[in-house]
Motif scaffolding. Structure first.
Motif, PDB file in Angstrom:
ATOM      1  N   ARG A  48       0.664  -1.235   0.017  1.00  0.00           N
ATOM      2  CA  ARG A  48       0.062   0.007   0.057  1.00  0.00           C
ATOM      3  C   ARG A  48       0.848   1.330   0.143  1.00  0.00           C
ATOM      4  NH1 ARG A  48      -2.272   0.298   5.505  1.00  0.00           N
ATOM      5  NH2 ARG A  48      -0.224   1.526   5.793  1.00  0.00           N
ATOM      6  N   ASN A  49       1.757   1.390   0.945  1.00  0.00           N
ATOM      7  CA  ASN A  49       2.740   2.687   1.074  1.00  0.00           C
ATOM      8  C   ASN A  49       3.653   2.795  -0.439  1.00  0.00           C
ATOM      9  OD1 ASN A  49       1.665   3.092   3.593  1.00  0.00           O
ATOM     10  ND2 ASN A  49       3.253   1.871   4.688  1.00  0.00           N
ATOM     11  N   ASN A  52       1.410   4.078  -2.948  1.00  0.00           N
ATOM     12  CA  ASN A  52       0.934   5.559  -2.759  1.00  0.00           C
ATOM     13  C   ASN A  52       2.055   6.570  -2.958  1.00  0.00           C
ATOM     14  OD1 ASN A  52      -1.542   5.043  -2.077  1.00  0.00           O
ATOM     15  ND2 ASN A  52      -1.156   4.818   0.187  1.00  0.00           N
ATOM     16  N   ASN A  55       2.812   6.835  -6.876  1.00  0.00           N
ATOM     17  CA  ASN A  55       1.799   7.708  -7.407  1.00  0.00           C
ATOM     18  C   ASN A  55       1.794   9.125  -7.125  1.00  0.00           C
ATOM     19  OD1 ASN A  55       0.754   5.477  -8.856  1.00  0.00           O
ATOM     20  ND2 ASN A  55      -0.673   4.763  -7.351  1.00  0.00           N
ATOM     21  N   ASN A  56       2.250   9.595  -5.971  1.00  0.00           N
ATOM     22  CA  ASN A  56       2.497  10.683  -5.578  1.00  0.00           C
ATOM     23  C   ASN A  56       3.874  11.397  -6.228  1.00  0.00           C
ATOM     24  OD1 ASN A  56       0.423  10.876  -3.472  1.00  0.00           O
ATOM     25  ND2 ASN A  56       1.580  10.020  -2.107  1.00  0.00           N
ATOM     26  N   GLU A  62       1.286   5.001 -13.608  1.00  0.00           N
ATOM     27  CA  GLU A  62       0.345   4.718 -12.469  1.00  0.00           C
ATOM     28  C   GLU A  62       0.780   3.352 -11.827  1.00  0.00           C
ATOM     29  OE1 GLU A  62      -4.237   3.890 -11.400  1.00  0.00           O
ATOM     30  OE2 GLU A  62      -3.871   4.768 -13.423  1.00  0.00           O
ATOM     31  N   GLN A  65      -1.847  -2.056  -7.425  1.00  0.00           N
ATOM     32  CA  GLN A  65      -1.562  -3.449  -6.730  1.00  0.00           C
ATOM     33  C   GLN A  65      -2.412  -4.522  -7.374  1.00  0.00           C
ATOM     34  OE1 GLN A  65      -2.023  -1.109  -2.427  1.00  0.00           O
ATOM     35  NE2 GLN A  65      -2.498  -3.396  -2.370  1.00  0.00           N
ATOM     36  N   SER A 180      -1.193   3.444   8.400  1.00  0.00           N
ATOM     37  CA  SER A 180      -2.115   4.348   7.474  1.00  0.00           C
ATOM     38  C   SER A 180      -2.264   5.741   7.957  1.00  0.00           C
ATOM     39  CB  SER A 180      -3.273   3.666   7.208  1.00  0.00           C
ATOM     40  OG  SER A 180      -4.118   4.508   6.214  1.00  0.00           O
TER      41      SER A 180
END
Length: 183
Positions: A48-49, A52, A55-56, A62, A65, A180
């Protein structure tokens, strides 16, 4: 029909099977249906991290997952794929072809050799960059194009596509502990 690691005679037959998208996803590798291991807490957080964080840093690519990639004669579901944005279609479905950048996170009971074989198949079919992250050993194996892999650790800077960002192995491993952020 259950897939329980059964031998299936073709990619087309595999893709028509029910429940291949159940969690964890099923992959079709060398004529065999194989279910991915269930991710652990650290694996899931890192996934997840890292998605992110990538994508940031870019709009040209892009990070996604668990996106199924159809790369005949295989159907693989890497932990993370990074794909040039203009390659992603406006309709739902798997990615046809190899991702530009593939990231696998090794689970404790997962074969490194099996993951490497999947990575090599993708590299031989258009993937430019691949990472194999080993959380337990705090190492990242890196393949660029057809080069031999590098094994990086600690403050080593990991290569990315088009200068997306400078990540160190330490920063990647630290993402396993990052909870998160809630607003």
């Amino acid at each position: 029909m259950t897939l329980s690691s059964s031998l299936i005679n073709s990619l087309e037959t595999f893709l028509q099977q029910p429940n291949i998208e159940t969690s964890p996803a099923w992959e079709f590798i060398h004529g065999q249906a194989q279910q991915k291991p269930m991710p652990t807490l650290f694996h899931s957080r890192l996934q997840r991290n890292l998605v992110n964080a990538i994508n940031n840093k870019t709009q040209a690519y892009e990070a996604i997952q668990e996106l199924r990639c159809i790369i005949p004669p295989l159907s693989v579901v890497p932990d993370i794929v990074v794909v040039k944005s203009d390659r992603l279609q406006d309709e739902d479905g798997p990615l046809q072809g190899s991702p530009d950048w593939l990231i696998e996170i090794r689970s404790p009971d997962q074969s490194t050799l099996d993951l490497q074989n999947k990575i090599l198949h993708c590299l031989s079919n258009g993937t430019q960059l691949a990472w194999l992250i080993d959380i337990q050993r705090q190492r990242v194996w890196v393949w660029e194009n057809q080069e031999l892999p590098l094994v990086l650790a600690g403050a080593d800077i990991l290569p990315t596509l088009d200068g997306i960002s400078d990540f160190t192995v330490e920063e990647i491993i630290a993402m396993t502990l990052k909870r998160s952020m809630r607003s």
